[in-house]
Design a protein around this motif. Structure first.
Motif, PDB file in Angstrom:
ATOM      1  N   GLU A 179       4.438   1.763  -5.119  1.00  0.00           N
ATOM      2  CA  GLU A 179       4.931   1.104  -6.332  1.00  0.00           C
ATOM      3  C   GLU A 179       5.454   2.100  -7.352  1.00  0.00           C
ATOM      4  O   GLU A 179       6.482   1.866  -7.989  1.00  0.00           O
ATOM      5  N   SER A 180       4.755   3.224  -7.542  1.00  0.00           N
ATOM      6  CA  SER A 180       5.213   4.178  -8.550  1.00  0.00           C
ATOM      7  C   SER A 180       4.655   5.563  -8.277  1.00  0.00           C
ATOM      8  O   SER A 180       3.594   5.721  -7.668  1.00  0.00           O
ATOM      9  N   VAL A 181       5.410   6.562  -8.723  1.00  0.00           N
ATOM     10  CA  VAL A 181       4.969   7.955  -8.753  1.00  0.00           C
ATOM     11  C   VAL A 181       5.170   8.435 -10.179  1.00  0.00           C
ATOM     12  O   VAL A 181       6.276   8.328 -10.727  1.00  0.00           O
ATOM     13  N   ALA A 230      12.048   9.128  -5.353  1.00  0.00           N
ATOM     14  CA  ALA A 230      12.883   8.456  -4.362  1.00  0.00           C
ATOM     15  C   ALA A 230      12.059   7.582  -3.428  1.00  0.00           C
ATOM     16  O   ALA A 230      12.614   6.691  -2.755  1.00  0.00           O
ATOM     17  N   TYR A 231      10.746   7.812  -3.379  1.00  0.00           N
ATOM     18  CA  TYR A 231       9.892   7.015  -2.496  1.00  0.00           C
ATOM     19  C   TYR A 231       9.428   5.714  -3.150  1.00  0.00           C
ATOM     20  O   TYR A 231       8.849   4.863  -2.463  1.00  0.00           O
ATOM     21  N   GLU A 232       9.639   5.567  -4.430  1.00  0.00           N
ATOM     22  CA  GLU A 232       9.231   4.330  -5.099  1.00  0.00           C
ATOM     23  C   GLU A 232       9.955   3.135  -4.481  1.00  0.00           C
ATOM     24  O   GLU A 232      11.169   3.167  -4.248  1.00  0.00           O
ATOM     25  N   GLY A 233       9.197   2.098  -4.181  1.00  0.00           N
ATOM     26  CA  GLY A 233       9.760   0.901  -3.580  1.00  0.00           C
ATOM     27  C   GLY A 233       9.791   0.909  -2.066  1.00  0.00           C
ATOM     28  O   GLY A 233      10.077  -0.133  -1.451  1.00  0.00           O
ATOM     29  N   GLN A 234       9.488   2.045  -1.443  1.00  0.00           N
ATOM     30  CA  GLN A 234       9.480   2.092   0.018  1.00  0.00           C
ATOM     31  C   GLN A 234       8.168   1.539   0.564  1.00  0.00           C
ATOM     32  O   GLN A 234       7.104   1.666  -0.057  1.00  0.00           O
ATOM     33  N   THR A 289       0.753   5.346  -7.032  1.00  0.00           N
ATOM     34  CA  THR A 289       0.194   3.992  -7.006  1.00  0.00           C
ATOM     35  C   THR A 289       0.815   3.193  -5.876  1.00  0.00           C
ATOM     36  O   THR A 289       2.044   3.136  -5.745  1.00  0.00           O
ATOM     37  N   THR A 290      -0.048   2.602  -5.043  1.00  0.00           N
ATOM     38  CA  THR A 290       0.423   1.683  -4.004  1.00  0.00           C
ATOM     39  C   THR A 290      -0.021   0.270  -4.347  1.00  0.00           C
ATOM     40  O   THR A 290      -1.094   0.072  -4.939  1.00  0.00           O
ATOM     41  N   ARG A 291       0.791  -0.699  -4.002  1.00  0.00           N
ATOM     42  CA  ARG A 291       0.450  -2.109  -4.215  1.00  0.00           C
ATOM     43  C   ARG A 291       0.395  -2.806  -2.872  1.00  0.00           C
ATOM     44  O   ARG A 291       1.308  -2.684  -2.052  1.00  0.00           O
ATOM     45  N   MET A 292      -0.688  -3.530  -2.651  1.00  0.00           N
ATOM     46  CA  MET A 292      -0.865  -4.272  -1.407  1.00  0.00           C
ATOM     47  C   MET A 292      -0.925  -5.757  -1.733  1.00  0.00           C
ATOM     48  O   MET A 292      -1.707  -6.184  -2.593  1.00  0.00           O
ATOM     49  N   ASP A 293      -0.098  -6.540  -1.064  1.00  0.00           N
ATOM     50  CA  ASP A 293      -0.105  -7.998  -1.203  1.00  0.00           C
ATOM     51  C   ASP A 293      -0.790  -8.589   0.013  1.00  0.00           C
ATOM     52  O   ASP A 293      -0.349  -8.385   1.152  1.00  0.00           O
ATOM     53  N   ILE A 294      -1.884  -9.337  -0.217  1.00  0.00           N
ATOM     54  CA  ILE A 294      -2.682  -9.917   0.871  1.00  0.00           C
ATOM     55  C   ILE A 294      -2.370 -11.406   0.963  1.00  0.00           C
ATOM     56  O   ILE A 294      -2.400 -12.117  -0.053  1.00  0.00           O
ATOM     57  N   ARG A 295      -2.094 -11.879   2.175  1.00  0.00           N
ATOM     58  CA  ARG A 295      -1.696 -13.275   2.376  1.00  0.00           C
ATOM     59  C   ARG A 295      -2.544 -13.941   3.450  1.00  0.00           C
ATOM     60  O   ARG A 295      -3.068 -13.282   4.352  1.00  0.00           O
TER      61      ARG A 295
END
Length: 360
Positions: free
Chosen positions: A123-125, A17-21, A140-146
């Motif tokens: 991103e995913s569990v 349920a935490y995926e995408g948060q 897995t966490t995804r970080m977008d750097i701008r």
């Protein structure tokens, strides 16, 4: 590693349920991209690429995550979702954690003066997995750097949160306590019964040849076939000229301690602190991180000559280590012996002289 049936995994469904948060929203780098940090990074990595110096310098792409680090004070803008996810895992018995891998994608170069912002998302569990360390979940966490509105790169970071494996007698393995410093080097031996094995190196398509060489008791160094530059760790292309083709040369096995640290904390079940971790400069000019053996941890010194050995830690794992050369140990003993003789001679001379400096 095995995957357990999804139907029986109620915890897994709660974790999913935490995926995408969001894990962080509109967080900002503590410092702009800057030349001093780039210089320190290049010196530590031994990277002399001219693209990272001068008025048109760019930051090494692999520094991508460095600009997002929060330091001891942390970042504002961090959401509670990630902490809630970890707390749920802790409460279920998955109290141990190990970082497994990261992936980075570079979209545009970063230059001194750029101010970065970033967002992070869970991103995913994974489904429940059983590994040699224990049973748990990969997160897995995804970080977008701008830079402004422009995406500069993406950083994915994966951890395994797990419940430690049980011994054959059914009891959980105990977390070891730090040992008191000792002078003698611990004997080389296989892990004691009940102790987890050493962590395995992450082998991928870029470094598989290196680890194949290690299994054959050979230390292989990559060499660019265009400019003949040697490099370590292994990379898919030359940092000097960008050429993608390479071959290998076998290291002679000699070198010296370029730098080192003594690890006291945190304790890790597969290791016995304190122990020395050294950056070894090989005779060929490249550097690699390894352990120094053959001397107590508190006698390791910068410039100490070392020679390559291969240590068999268990039935599967072989690692390159470096033994302090006998000559360096003998030279230290000679210095101490000479200092002792000189001290005794000084005391003897003092005993022949009165308080006013005249012979008694």
């Amino acid at each position: 590693m095995t995957q357990e049936p999804r139907a029986s995994d109620e915890l897994g469904r709660r974790l999913k349920a935490y995926e995408g948060q969001a894990a962080a929203v509109s967080a900002a780098g503590k410092d702009p991209v800057n030349a001093p940090m780039i210089r320190h990074w290049c010196e530590a990595m031994g990277d002399a690429n001219p693209a990272y110096t001068g008025p048109d310098a760019i930051a090494p792409p692999t520094m991508l995550q460095a600009w997002t680090m929060g330091g001891l004070s942390g970042h504002t803008g961090r959401s509670s979702a990630y902490d809630e996810l970890l707390t749920l895992l802790d409460d279920s018995g998955c109290t141990s954690v190990v970082a497994t891998d990261c992936e980075q994608e570079y979209i545009r170069p970063l230059r001194p003066g750029d101010e970065i912002t970033f967002d992070a998302v869970i991103e995913s569990v994974s489904d429940r997995k059983t590994t040699k360390l224990g049973t748990g979940y990969f997160v897995t966490t995804r970080m977008d750097i701008r830079v402004g509105p422009e995406l500069a790169g993406t950083h994915r970071f994966r951890i395994l949160k797990y419940a430690p494996a049980h011994r054959r007698d059914g009891r959980a393995q105990k977390e070891p306590q730090p040992e008191k410093p000792r002078r003698e080097e611990p004997p080389q031996r296989k892990p004691a019964q009940g102790r987890p094995p050493r962590p395995r190196p992450v082998v991928n398509r870029d470094n598989a040849g290196f680890w194949e060489g290690v299994r054959e008791r050979r230390l292989l160094i990559q060499r660019c076939t265009a400019c003949s530059t040697l490099r370590h760790p292994w990379l898919p292309g030359c940092a000097g000229c960008g050429h993608p083709e390479w071959d290998t040369v076998e290291a002679s096995g000699t070198g010296e301690v370029y730098s080192y640290v003594v690890m006291h904390h945190p304790p890790f079940p597969a290791f016995d602190p304190p122990y020395a971790v050294a950056l070894i400069e090989l005779t060929e000019g490249v550097r690699m991180i390894s352990n120094v053996i053959g001397v107590p941890y508190d006698e390791v010194r910068i410039g100490m000559p070392v020679r390559l050995e291969f240590e068999q830690y268990d039935e599967e794992l072989v690692l390159p280590v470096f033994r302090a050369c006998r000559a360096s140990r003998e030279s230290r003993a000679s210095r101490e012996s000479r200092a002792s003789r000189e001290s005794r001679a000084s005391r003897a001379e003092a005993s022949r002289v009165g308080v006013e400096g005249r012979p008694v």
